[in-house]
Design a protein around this motif. Structure first.
Motif, PDB file in Angstrom:
ATOM      1  N   THR A  78      30.791   6.157  64.053  1.00  0.00           N
ATOM      2  CA  THR A  78      30.912   5.131  63.021  1.00  0.00           C
ATOM      3  C   THR A  78      30.657   5.787  61.669  1.00  0.00           C
ATOM      4  OG1 THR A  78      30.063   3.525  64.609  1.00  0.00           O
ATOM      5  CG2 THR A  78      30.041   2.876  62.293  1.00  0.00           C
ATOM      6  N   PRO A  79      31.502   5.532  60.659  1.00  0.00           N
ATOM      7  CA  PRO A  79      31.236   6.133  59.336  1.00  0.00           C
ATOM      8  C   PRO A  79      29.835   5.751  58.858  1.00  0.00           C
ATOM      9  CG  PRO A  79      33.394   5.069  59.364  1.00  0.00           C
ATOM     10  CD  PRO A  79      32.722   4.718  60.664  1.00  0.00           C
ATOM     11  N   PRO A  80      29.130   6.685  58.200  1.00  0.00           N
ATOM     12  CA  PRO A  80      27.753   6.425  57.771  1.00  0.00           C
ATOM     13  C   PRO A  80      27.660   5.171  56.894  1.00  0.00           C
ATOM     14  CG  PRO A  80      28.416   8.695  57.254  1.00  0.00           C
ATOM     15  CD  PRO A  80      29.602   8.014  57.837  1.00  0.00           C
ATOM     16  N   GLY A  81      26.654   4.357  57.136  1.00  0.00           N
ATOM     17  CA  GLY A  81      26.446   3.182  56.300  1.00  0.00           C
ATOM     18  C   GLY A  81      27.312   1.996  56.669  1.00  0.00           C
ATOM     19  N   VAL A  82      28.092   2.107  57.742  1.00  0.00           N
ATOM     20  CA  VAL A  82      28.986   1.014  58.139  1.00  0.00           C
ATOM     21  C   VAL A  82      28.424   0.307  59.372  1.00  0.00           C
ATOM     22  CG1 VAL A  82      31.282   0.480  59.070  1.00  0.00           C
ATOM     23  CG2 VAL A  82      31.053   2.056  57.139  1.00  0.00           C
ATOM     24  N   ARG A  83      28.409  -1.031  59.315  1.00  0.00           N
ATOM     25  CA  ARG A  83      28.021  -1.837  60.475  1.00  0.00           C
ATOM     26  C   ARG A  83      29.273  -2.354  61.163  1.00  0.00           C
ATOM     27  NH1 ARG A  83      23.468  -5.090  61.079  1.00  0.00           N
ATOM     28  NH2 ARG A  83      24.685  -6.967  60.767  1.00  0.00           N
ATOM     29  N   THR A  84      29.242  -2.359  62.495  1.00  0.00           N
ATOM     30  CA  THR A  84      30.434  -2.732  63.247  1.00  0.00           C
ATOM     31  C   THR A  84      30.238  -4.076  63.946  1.00  0.00           C
ATOM     32  OG1 THR A  84      29.603  -1.442  65.102  1.00  0.00           O
ATOM     33  CG2 THR A  84      31.151  -0.354  63.630  1.00  0.00           C
ATOM     34  N   HIS A  85      31.271  -4.909  63.830  1.00  0.00           N
ATOM     35  CA  HIS A  85      31.263  -6.241  64.440  1.00  0.00           C
ATOM     36  C   HIS A  85      32.369  -6.305  65.482  1.00  0.00           C
ATOM     37  CE1 HIS A  85      28.836  -8.171  61.115  1.00  0.00           C
ATOM     38  NE2 HIS A  85      29.238  -7.050  60.525  1.00  0.00           N
ATOM     39  N   PHE A  86      32.048  -6.744  66.693  1.00  0.00           N
ATOM     40  CA  PHE A  86      33.073  -7.009  67.690  1.00  0.00           C
ATOM     41  C   PHE A  86      33.424  -8.479  67.602  1.00  0.00           C
ATOM     42  CE2 PHE A  86      34.911  -8.108  71.740  1.00  0.00           C
ATOM     43  CZ  PHE A  86      35.871  -7.117  71.855  1.00  0.00           C
ATOM     44  N   ILE A  87      34.723  -8.795  67.383  1.00  0.00           N
ATOM     45  CA  ILE A  87      35.113 -10.186  67.118  1.00  0.00           C
ATOM     46  C   ILE A  87      36.138 -10.713  68.119  1.00  0.00           C
ATOM     47  CG2 ILE A  87      34.627  -9.949  64.645  1.00  0.00           C
ATOM     48  CD1 ILE A  87      37.648  -9.716  64.183  1.00  0.00           C
ATOM     49  N   GLY A  88      36.450  -9.948  69.163  1.00  0.00           N
ATOM     50  CA  GLY A  88      37.500 -10.352  70.100  1.00  0.00           C
ATOM     51  C   GLY A  88      36.951 -10.959  71.371  1.00  0.00           C
ATOM     52  N   GLN A  89      37.856 -11.515  72.166  1.00  0.00           N
ATOM     53  CA  GLN A  89      37.408 -12.022  73.463  1.00  0.00           C
ATOM     54  C   GLN A  89      36.964 -10.846  74.322  1.00  0.00           C
ATOM     55  OE1 GLN A  89      39.822 -15.111  75.340  1.00  0.00           O
ATOM     56  NE2 GLN A  89      40.756 -15.488  73.350  1.00  0.00           N
ATOM     57  N   LEU A  90      35.893 -11.075  75.068  1.00  0.00           N
ATOM     58  CA  LEU A  90      35.246  -9.968  75.764  1.00  0.00           C
ATOM     59  C   LEU A  90      35.020 -10.316  77.224  1.00  0.00           C
ATOM     60  CD1 LEU A  90      33.914  -7.186  75.524  1.00  0.00           C
ATOM     61  CD2 LEU A  90      31.824  -8.317  74.748  1.00  0.00           C
ATOM     62  N   GLN A  91      35.514  -9.444  78.111  1.00  0.00           N
ATOM     63  CA  GLN A  91      35.216  -9.600  79.533  1.00  0.00           C
ATOM     64  C   GLN A  91      33.812  -9.026  79.787  1.00  0.00           C
ATOM     65  OE1 GLN A  91      38.985  -7.250  80.294  1.00  0.00           O
ATOM     66  NE2 GLN A  91      38.820  -8.392  82.214  1.00  0.00           N
ATOM     67  N   SER A  92      33.081  -9.640  80.682  1.00  0.00           N
ATOM     68  CA  SER A  92      31.716  -9.176  80.969  1.00  0.00           C
ATOM     69  C   SER A  92      31.686  -7.700  81.356  1.00  0.00           C
ATOM     70  CB  SER A  92      31.097 -10.007  82.087  1.00  0.00           C
ATOM     71  OG  SER A  92      31.059 -11.357  81.698  1.00  0.00           O
ATOM     72  N   LYS A  93      32.716  -7.257  82.091  1.00  0.00           N
ATOM     73  CA  LYS A  93      32.676  -5.857  82.548  1.00  0.00           C
ATOM     74  C   LYS A  93      32.853  -4.850  81.399  1.00  0.00           C
ATOM     75  CE  LYS A  93      37.553  -5.592  83.764  1.00  0.00           C
ATOM     76  NZ  LYS A  93      38.571  -5.579  84.801  1.00  0.00           N
ATOM     77  N   LYS A  94      33.319  -5.343  80.236  1.00  0.00           N
ATOM     78  CA  LYS A  94      33.447  -4.442  79.076  1.00  0.00           C
ATOM     79  C   LYS A  94      32.223  -4.513  78.162  1.00  0.00           C
ATOM     80  CE  LYS A  94      38.061  -3.371  79.457  1.00  0.00           C
ATOM     81  NZ  LYS A  94      39.153  -4.091  78.770  1.00  0.00           N
ATOM     82  N   ALA A  95      31.249  -5.354  78.524  1.00  0.00           N
ATOM     83  CA  ALA A  95      30.102  -5.581  77.641  1.00  0.00           C
ATOM     84  C   ALA A  95      29.281  -4.312  77.427  1.00  0.00           C
ATOM     85  CB  ALA A  95      29.220  -6.697  78.204  1.00  0.00           C
ATOM     86  N   THR A  96      29.130  -3.520  78.488  1.00  0.00           N
ATOM     87  CA  THR A  96      28.344  -2.291  78.381  1.00  0.00           C
ATOM     88  C   THR A  96      28.957  -1.348  77.357  1.00  0.00           C
ATOM     89  OG1 THR A  96      27.910  -2.558  80.723  1.00  0.00           O
ATOM     90  CG2 THR A  96      27.280  -0.459  79.745  1.00  0.00           C
ATOM     91  N   ALA A  97      30.287  -1.230  77.397  1.00  0.00           N
ATOM     92  CA  ALA A  97      30.972  -0.336  76.461  1.00  0.00           C
ATOM     93  C   ALA A  97      30.807  -0.822  75.027  1.00  0.00           C
ATOM     94  CB  ALA A  97      32.450  -0.234  76.826  1.00  0.00           C
ATOM     95  N   VAL A  98      30.935  -2.116  74.803  1.00  0.00           N
ATOM     96  CA  VAL A  98      30.797  -2.655  73.448  1.00  0.00           C
ATOM     97  C   VAL A  98      29.362  -2.481  72.928  1.00  0.00           C
ATOM     98  CG1 VAL A  98      30.773  -4.816  72.134  1.00  0.00           C
ATOM     99  CG2 VAL A  98      32.734  -4.253  73.540  1.00  0.00           C
TER     100      VAL A  98
END
Ligand SMILES: *Cc1c(COP(=O)(O)O)cnc(C)c1O
Length: 236
Positions: A78-98
């Motif tokens: 992640t570029p320094p100083g940047v906060r990341t937001h996940f805004i899409g539909q999410l399957q439970s099995k992808k939660a660990t990766a996010v």
């Protein structure tokens, strides 16, 4: 190099336009500009745009697909100083990766996902903020994601008692309805959640087409893609 320079100029001009709209919306709503955060949605656009945006002072970015975002952020982190937001539909099995890269997951809409994200954040030893996505379109079913408004207080309690930080609410205005009416309902629901969870201050609402309405109804975070990045590139 010249191409990159052209893209930087384009992004800078679009950012300035959007900043002007946000400032004007805050003024007419009688709200201080600092109360509203701009999240630039970089989905469909390459890593190079992320770096250009960070260089232009953008501090919040949004992504809506786990694989695309993970790949983009793997290139140099992640570029320094940047906060990341996940805004899409999410399957439970992808939660660990996010949970490995996201600072905020804005699309939490069911209990299974809360459990999975909490486990993922613990495994990654990261602090993760969760927003409850609310379905503001009673006619739409579950198509665009989001919890039914009636289920939101219980989900808020569940997040607050997990290892996730309860940040607040998120919503997308229904496609062909008045965004003011929808965001007004969101604001009332937010008041209800705040009564039990005063820390849940965030209201993420408003996109390129309706950010003014969102600011009018108390949004603290706007998610703007097209107005800054342009229309998605056709081959994606
Ligand atoms: C793509 C997206 C946005 C940005 O929409 P624009 O109309 O491009 O500004 C905002 N919120 C969500 C959930 C999105 O998927």
């Amino acid at each position: 190099m010249t191409q990159d320079h052209g893209r930087r100029e384009e992004l800078a001009a679009n950012l300035a336009d959007v900043e002007g709209r946000i400032a004007a919306a805050c003024t007419s709503a009688g709200r201080p500009r600092e109360d509203v955060q701009l999240i630039v949605v970089t989905k469909f656009f390459p890593r190079s745009d992320l770096d250009l945006l960070a260089g232009l002072g953008v501090t919040e970015i949004g992504e809506n697909r786990e694989q695309e975002a993970s790949a983009k952020l793997a290139e140099g982190g992640t570029p320094p100083g940047v906060r990341t937001h996940f805004i899409g539909q999410l399957q439970s099995k992808k939660a660990t990766a996010v949970a490995r890269w996201a600072d905020v997951v804005q699309s939490v809409d069911r209990d299974k996902l809360i459990t999975a994200l909490a486990r993922g954040a613990e495994a990654a030893e990261r602090e993760l903020t969760a927003l409850i996505q609310v379905n503001l379109d009673p006619g739409a079913g579950a198509g665009r994601g989001g919890a039914e408004p009636a289920d939101v207080p219980a989900l808020a309690d569940q997040i607050a008692s997990s290892s996730l930080r309860l940040g607040g609410l998120m919503a997308v205005a229904p496609l062909d309805a008045d965004p003011d009416a929808a965001f007004e309902r969101l604001a009332r629901l937010h008041e209800r959640v705040l009564a039990d969870h005063p820390q849940a201050e965030m209201v993420s609402a408003g996109m390129s087409g309706d950010l003014e309405a969102a600011v009018r109804h108390g949004a603290t975070h706007l998610r703007v893609g097209t107005a800054i990045l342009g229309t998605r590139v056709s081959h994606r």
